[in-house]
Design a protein around this motif. Sequence first.
Motif, PDB file in Angstrom:
ATOM      1  N   TYR B 367     -45.314 -14.921   3.085  1.00 39.68           N
ATOM      2  CA  TYR B 367     -45.168 -15.940   2.226  1.00 39.68           C
ATOM      3  C   TYR B 367     -45.034 -15.534   0.618  1.00 39.68           C
ATOM      4  CZ  TYR B 367     -46.913 -19.028   5.796  1.00 39.68           C
ATOM      5  OH  TYR B 367     -47.103 -19.772   6.802  1.00 39.68           O
ATOM      6  N   ALA B 370     -41.670 -16.251  -0.859  1.00 37.72           N
ATOM      7  CA  ALA B 370     -41.491 -17.832  -1.247  1.00 37.72           C
ATOM      8  C   ALA B 370     -42.506 -18.207  -2.311  1.00 37.72           C
ATOM      9  CB  ALA B 370     -41.774 -18.458   0.379  1.00 37.72           C
ATOM     10  N   TYR B 371     -43.583 -17.403  -2.406  1.00 38.01           N
ATOM     11  CA  TYR B 371     -44.391 -18.075  -3.608  1.00 38.01           C
ATOM     12  C   TYR B 371     -44.585 -17.173  -4.602  1.00 38.01           C
ATOM     13  CZ  TYR B 371     -46.026 -21.595  -0.279  1.00 38.01           C
ATOM     14  OH  TYR B 371     -46.068 -22.861   0.437  1.00 38.01           O
ATOM     15  N   LYS B 374     -41.147 -15.780  -5.923  1.00 35.04           N
ATOM     16  CA  LYS B 374     -40.505 -16.718  -6.434  1.00 35.04           C
ATOM     17  C   LYS B 374     -41.039 -17.373  -7.618  1.00 35.04           C
ATOM     18  CE  LYS B 374     -37.528 -20.355  -5.708  1.00 35.04           C
ATOM     19  NZ  LYS B 374     -36.029 -20.265  -5.339  1.00 35.04           N
TER      20      LYS B 374
ATOM     21  N   ASP C  39     -44.561 -26.071  -4.202  1.00 33.98           N
ATOM     22  CA  ASP C  39     -43.140 -26.104  -3.508  1.00 33.98           C
ATOM     23  C   ASP C  39     -42.134 -26.672  -4.388  1.00 33.98           C
ATOM     24  OD1 ASP C  39     -43.665 -25.049  -1.016  1.00 33.98           O
ATOM     25  OD2 ASP C  39     -44.374 -26.713   0.089  1.00 33.98           O
ATOM     26  N   GLN C  42     -39.514 -24.110  -4.878  1.00 31.38           N
ATOM     27  CA  GLN C  42     -38.138 -23.895  -4.097  1.00 31.38           C
ATOM     28  C   GLN C  42     -36.921 -24.626  -4.188  1.00 31.38           C
ATOM     29  OE1 GLN C  42     -39.604 -21.473  -2.466  1.00 31.38           O
ATOM     30  NE2 GLN C  42     -41.476 -21.958  -2.679  1.00 31.38           N
TER      31      GLN C  42
END
Lengths: 483, 488, 95
Positions: B367, B370-371, B374, C39, C42
Amino acid sequence: MSWEVVIGLEIHAQLATRSKLFSGAAVTFGAIPNTHATLVDLGMPGALPVLNESALKMAVQFGVAIDAEIKQHSVFTRKNYFYPDLPKGYQTSQMDEPIVGQGYVDIQLDHSRCKRIGVTRAHLEEDAGKSLHENFTGMTGIDLNRSSTPLLEIVSEPDMRSAAEAVAYMRKIHSIVTTLGICDGNMAEGSMRCDANVSIRPVGAVKLGTRTELKNINSFRFVERAIMLEAERQINLLEAGGVVVQETRLYDSEHNTTRSMRSKEEANDYRYFPCPDLLPVHIDDDYIANIRAQLPELPDQRCQRFIDVYGLSEYDASVLSANRSMADYFEVVQRCCNDPKASANWIMGELTKYLNEHHIDIADAPISAPQLGQLLKRIADNTIHGNAAKILFEALWHSDDDVDKIIVNKGLKQLSDVGAIETMVDEVISTHVDQVQQYILAPAPRRDRMLGFFVGRVMQASKGAANPSQVNKLLLQKLNRLN
Amino acid sequence: MSIPTLSQIAHGLSTGHFSSEEITCDLLADIVAKDKQYNSFITITKTLALVQARAADQRRSQGRAAPLTGVPIAHKDIFCTRGIRTSCASRMLDNFVPPYESTVSQRLLDAGSVCLGKTNLDEFAMGSSNETSYYGVVNNPWDLDAVPGGSSGGSTVAVAAGLVPGATGTDTGGSIRQPASFCGVTGIKPTYGRVSRFGIIAYASSLDQAGPIARTAEDVALMLNVMAGFDQQDSTSVDRAVDDYCAQLEQPLKGLKIGLPKEYFGPGLDDGVAQCILSAVQDYERLGAQILDISLSKLPLSIAAYYVIASAEASSNLSRYDGVRYGYRCDQPTGLLDMYCRSRAEGFGTEVKRRIMVGTYALSEGYFDAYYRKAQCIRRLIKNEFEHALAQVDVIMGPVTPTPAFNQGSKTVNPVGMYLEDIYTLSANLAGIPAMSVPAGFVSGRPVGLQIMGNYFAEAQLLQIAHQYQKVTDWHLQIPPHSSQECA
Amino acid sequence: MTLVDTDIKKIAHLARLQISQNELIDYVNSLGSILALVDHMQQVNTDDVEPLANPLDQHQRLRVDQVTTVNQHDEFMALAPVSDAGLYLVPKVIE
């Protein structure tokens, strides 16, 4: 089926800095527990790390010495896990962006063969404290003096194919870091320790087998033994139809076995991320060039010089140059006596034998290099002969006295006065009538052996001071004249 | 009726109107008498304060007084203070008495200030309402039912209520500005790296920054003059000369370019708050400033990026609280794992544990990209956007919060609802730029703060802009209904 | 991203936090809603964006290799929940 062992090593070299990697506490060994651990090392709230400039410099020195790529940009990462000797709950290390990239070292396999071993990377990281499992009313004691001590982790490619190669590689790394002076190389104190990744595969196979990791091996001998044991265990396992499980194993030197450390395996998820308390490390070309320019002579260069300048054999040169202290010792002895071959023989022979017997490092040898040099000089100028030299060596081992003084005091000076020796020879012949009779009757081939008896008696009479070749010559002359 | 400002107290001390011992005694008496209704202090350091006050008076009598000599202040209980319990409002550190001093508190000590005590906060500075403290909720002096904001709520309440003329705070995502706004006081979060983080209990290392809280911009400037500066012990501290934050206070604002980002005035913003802010902007126009409309389109992303980065760093920063070397350890652990899990479960409160869980998840295998990664990319975009905007305008103005102080208990059920309250303050921390809150009006009796954000190291300019506004307004001088009486 | 009990238990173990059954349910919900909030990121394309770890893009400063600390052993040890003979004590570590 015949098997091939594949080995990669991760060597942890403790850097010889004064203070710790991220704090101003002293790096020590054997101090009173927790007396050299400060805010940062104890993970106190609000404590912050600042990078030690020497540790960085030493890492770059190593990188330059193994012809590696030095990264101008490197990043400290946190490796998160809970363990009582890890005060912050994370170890500060380098992951994706280490300071030293791909490099290599060459190892000497036997008298003629050489092999290149790839070094994948080397990175800076902090050491953890120590857990003491002695009985504290059923509890474990934690000493954090070692916490935040700077380590250089040197990761090799899986290029080694035998325990002997692994040892040779480790010795080479040892000689490089000690030559650079970036690590004291003291394995007994844990200044250098290694983890070995071991796998086996059928000879000729390309794909690597499942590997196990042998943790925390702290001597050359143990590296060799642990790897041999582990390879044997894996071979037995596979040949019995079993499979090798990827795991961490511990080498138990007391029982000479390896055993699984499953407790360390469970749920390994270290949650690596760049340490926000430290910024990316940036070094420029000048910094690297400066270090390159000031690099000392490295073991390989020194070995070549020993061959070229002193005319040593490749083997002698490689043995002497493999250890910085030994190489330094050799050069001093050589300078004193101006006989490189004799210097090499005595250091690799008598001295090494004594050092091994007493488990002493050459750096702490009770006989100094100038003393040994002086001893060799007295052999060369015929003041003493071989036997007396050994007595002198023994005496020097136990005392700090001057070489020439011991020669006088112990009466080791070689007796070259023909008249005096002749008197002793005559004395021996006249007091051993029976033996002389037997000698005379003996056939020529047996006489040679019997001569030794008379030589021994004369040497005894001279208290070892007579020149043995002179004694030999005189005895032959006189005995043969009786014939 | 008025509450003296820090500058007035400093002046009173320098002119000999009163001694430090006198003012210290008065304020200590006030704290003892009145703080029960606010709960703004965790620890009152009476004995120490009197010793320091007498030393300050002596120093003054010897002609060695500095601007803050003898001035009473308080520290958010996140600054480690040698020999004084430093709890971070957590059961985990309820018994923690550090044998070392934070750089900020040391600097204030060296300047001769007098420490009256340690103020309440959200546990480990995690919260926007001061409802997560192990030592109980802090009450807003403007309305005891309202939250004071957080996490530096104890400091802002103590200042608003006149219990202390100035206090330290820390701001990770708005923890100085938001409570300053809710309590009607002035506070600044300096540029990241301007004030040393050494000895401040870490929440999120790449976002945390300490700053002063007081009634006026001038007070804040006086304190920041002492607090700011390079510190060898903090790798993220910036080695750069510190401005004299008082020097440019009196310069006029003519020609100043103020940017109003449209995203700060979108849906969700309370009408009353919007009116206060726009009215303040008009005041600035009258002072000679030029108003430009700008856009900071990445604003909505700041919440996500912030909660990932802050939680991730917190999850790691708070791993050291393991019951081994200091702090709370559970009773009768059955083994090592039990000691860890119970000490931490019992020592930390709900919100702290929640953020540790979020951060642990965000960093766990698979993760990270993605976390955390990001979020750091988005952080770069936010910084770029600020740099772009600040190339066009001198400063950016907007509200500090979408609403005035909300009622206690109204947002504790839904953490996400609480997080959304921080939307206007988070991006300054992500970008690392300085930002402050200045009292700019009231909505239904609850204060509203104007946020001023500037370029890196433009603290002196922000304080000048705030000071010029405070010369023509008196929002900052209003006295809460439940505050103390005149005390000097 | 929905989280289930086993995810929460795994995270709680990594974080060394004991959680009760009630807390487990609460975490499933609250972490779920926080992750839903998070989220949003994203949707943004960040392919060409360099991550920003430190707001000022600064480099690490170096400390001169000197011993600068004094021994505060007694003061630190006084903070320890359980200690003996100058060591921090913890329940037995089994290797």
